[in-house]
Enzyme design. Structure first.
Site, PDB file in Angstrom:
ATOM      1  CB  THR A  37     -24.478  -1.138 -16.642  1.00 38.76           C
ATOM      2  OG1 THR A  37     -24.024  -1.594 -15.370  1.00 38.76           O
ATOM      3  CG2 THR A  37     -25.697  -0.260 -16.469  1.00 38.76           C
ATOM      4  CE  LYS A 103     -15.569   3.457 -18.828  1.00 34.43           C
ATOM      5  NZ  LYS A 103     -16.295   2.203 -18.531  1.00 34.43           N
ATOM      6  N   GLY A 105     -13.048  -1.746 -14.185  1.00 34.76           N
ATOM      7  CA  GLY A 105     -13.327  -2.967 -13.441  1.00 34.76           C
ATOM      8  C   GLY A 105     -13.239  -4.195 -14.328  1.00 34.76           C
ATOM      9  CD  GLU A 112     -14.488   0.421 -20.688  1.00 31.08           C
ATOM     10  OE1 GLU A 112     -15.393  -0.413 -20.585  1.00 31.08           O
ATOM     11  OE2 GLU A 112     -13.882   0.868 -19.703  1.00 31.08           O
TER      12      GLU A 112
HETATM   13  O1  LIG Z   1     -15.111   0.066 -16.971  1.00 32.23           O
HETATM   14  C1  LIG Z   1     -15.642  -0.975 -17.233  1.00 32.23           C
HETATM   15  C2  LIG Z   1     -14.931  -2.118 -17.853  1.00 32.23           C
HETATM   16  O2  LIG Z   1     -13.562  -1.884 -17.909  1.00 32.23           O
HETATM   17  C3  LIG Z   1     -17.093  -1.177 -16.941  1.00 32.23           C
HETATM   18  O3  LIG Z   1     -17.823  -0.273 -17.694  1.00 32.23           O
HETATM   19  C4  LIG Z   1     -17.323  -0.984 -15.477  1.00 32.23           C
HETATM   20  O4  LIG Z   1     -16.509  -1.914 -14.776  1.00 32.23           O
HETATM   21  C5  LIG Z   1     -18.800  -1.187 -15.091  1.00 32.23           C
HETATM   22  O5  LIG Z   1     -19.170  -2.510 -15.294  1.00 32.23           O
HETATM   23  P1  LIG Z   1     -20.588  -3.060 -14.840  1.00 32.23           P
HETATM   24  O6  LIG Z   1     -21.605  -2.283 -15.627  1.00 32.23           O
HETATM   25  O7  LIG Z   1     -20.554  -4.517 -15.183  1.00 32.23           O
HETATM   26  O8  LIG Z   1     -20.711  -2.831 -13.367  1.00 32.23           O
END
Ligand SMILES: O=C(CO)[C@H](O)[C@H](O)COP(=O)(O)O
Length: 232
Positions: A37, A103, A105, A112
């Site tokens: 995103t 967060k 993922g 972050e």
């Molecule tokens: O925390 C994160 C990475 O560690 C990402 O911001 C979160 O997983 C969202 O990812 P996406 O926008 O691909 O769904």
């Protein structure tokens, strides 16, 4: 786009990412998050740098965002050179009505969190599927490999179900950009994110967990291309 997010609806993500990128003004130092995103925001900022002469500096949160920012043409700096950022933009895996977020993922939540807490303003970009009344997704916990067993036991004592995150195109565990493991830890519905966050932070060997309580604004991309902005 990586395996984990290639099936997601990119129109909603694009709308959210581009809307949030408009909050970036000339001269700003900008935290650049990780994921599919925020990638739309990074690409749009790159376009403004190249085509409109926008002068900004980016601080990346992962190898992924570093590679994307370089490809997009965004000049980069470091937290050592710019310890205070004007703004940070990032995605989330789940976000509740009080703007608590999960967060990690993409296993990038440690950097972050450091980058977003270094920023005066933290914007999260997401599609509608990420919003929820309460948090109930597994919380990614970055763990020093040496401490895996201890942290597993302590998370179980807190009522969690930790699972070592395994790599998709490598045998064995995911290794983070910082050289650590991830324990995806389910707590079912998280009634008190602040309290759980504090408890996880005090376990020896936990590098960082994925509960974020510092989101200032949420940009939600909708199917019709509109974007709802929720402020704290
Ligand atoms: O925390 C994160 C990475 O560690 C990402 O911001 C979160 O997983 C969202 O990812 P996406 O926008 O691909 O769904």
């Amino acid at each position: 786009m990586t395996e984990r997010n290639k099936s997601a609806d990119s129109a909603e993500k694009r709308a959210a990412g581009i809307a949030a990128s408009r909050a970036v003004e000339p001269g700003m130092v900008v935290g650049l998050g990780t994921g599919s995103t925020v990638a739309y925001a990074i690409r749009e900022l790159g376009r403004r740098v190249r085509e409109e002469g926008l002068e900004i500096l980016g601080v990346v949160t992962s190898y992924q965002s570093e590679m994307l920012a370089i490809e997009a043409g965004i000049p980069l700096t470091t937290l050592a050179q710019h310890p205070e950022l004007d703004i940070a933009i990032d995605g989330a895996d789940q976000i509740d009505s009080n703007l608590y977020a999960i967060k990690g993922g993409g296993a990038a939540h440690t950097r972050e969190k450091i980058v977003s807490i270094s920023a005066k303003r933290f914007l999260v970009v997401a599609d509608e599927s990420k919003t929820s009344l309460q948090l109930d997704k597994a919380v990614p916990v970055e763990v020093l490999p040496f401490a895996k067993e201890l942290v597993t036991k302590k998370i179980r004592n807190l009522g969690g179900k930790p699972e070592l995150r395994l790599a998709l195109r490598k045998d064995g565990p995911v290794i983070t950009d910082n050289g650590n493991f991830i324990l995806d830890s389910s707590f079912c519905v998280i009634n008190d994110p602040e309290s759980l966050a504090l408890k996880l932070s005090t376990i020896p060997g936990v590098i960082e967990h994925g509960i974020f309580s510092n989101v200032d604004e949420l940009y939600i991309g909708k199917k019709d291309g509109s974007v709802e902005i929720v402020k704290k």
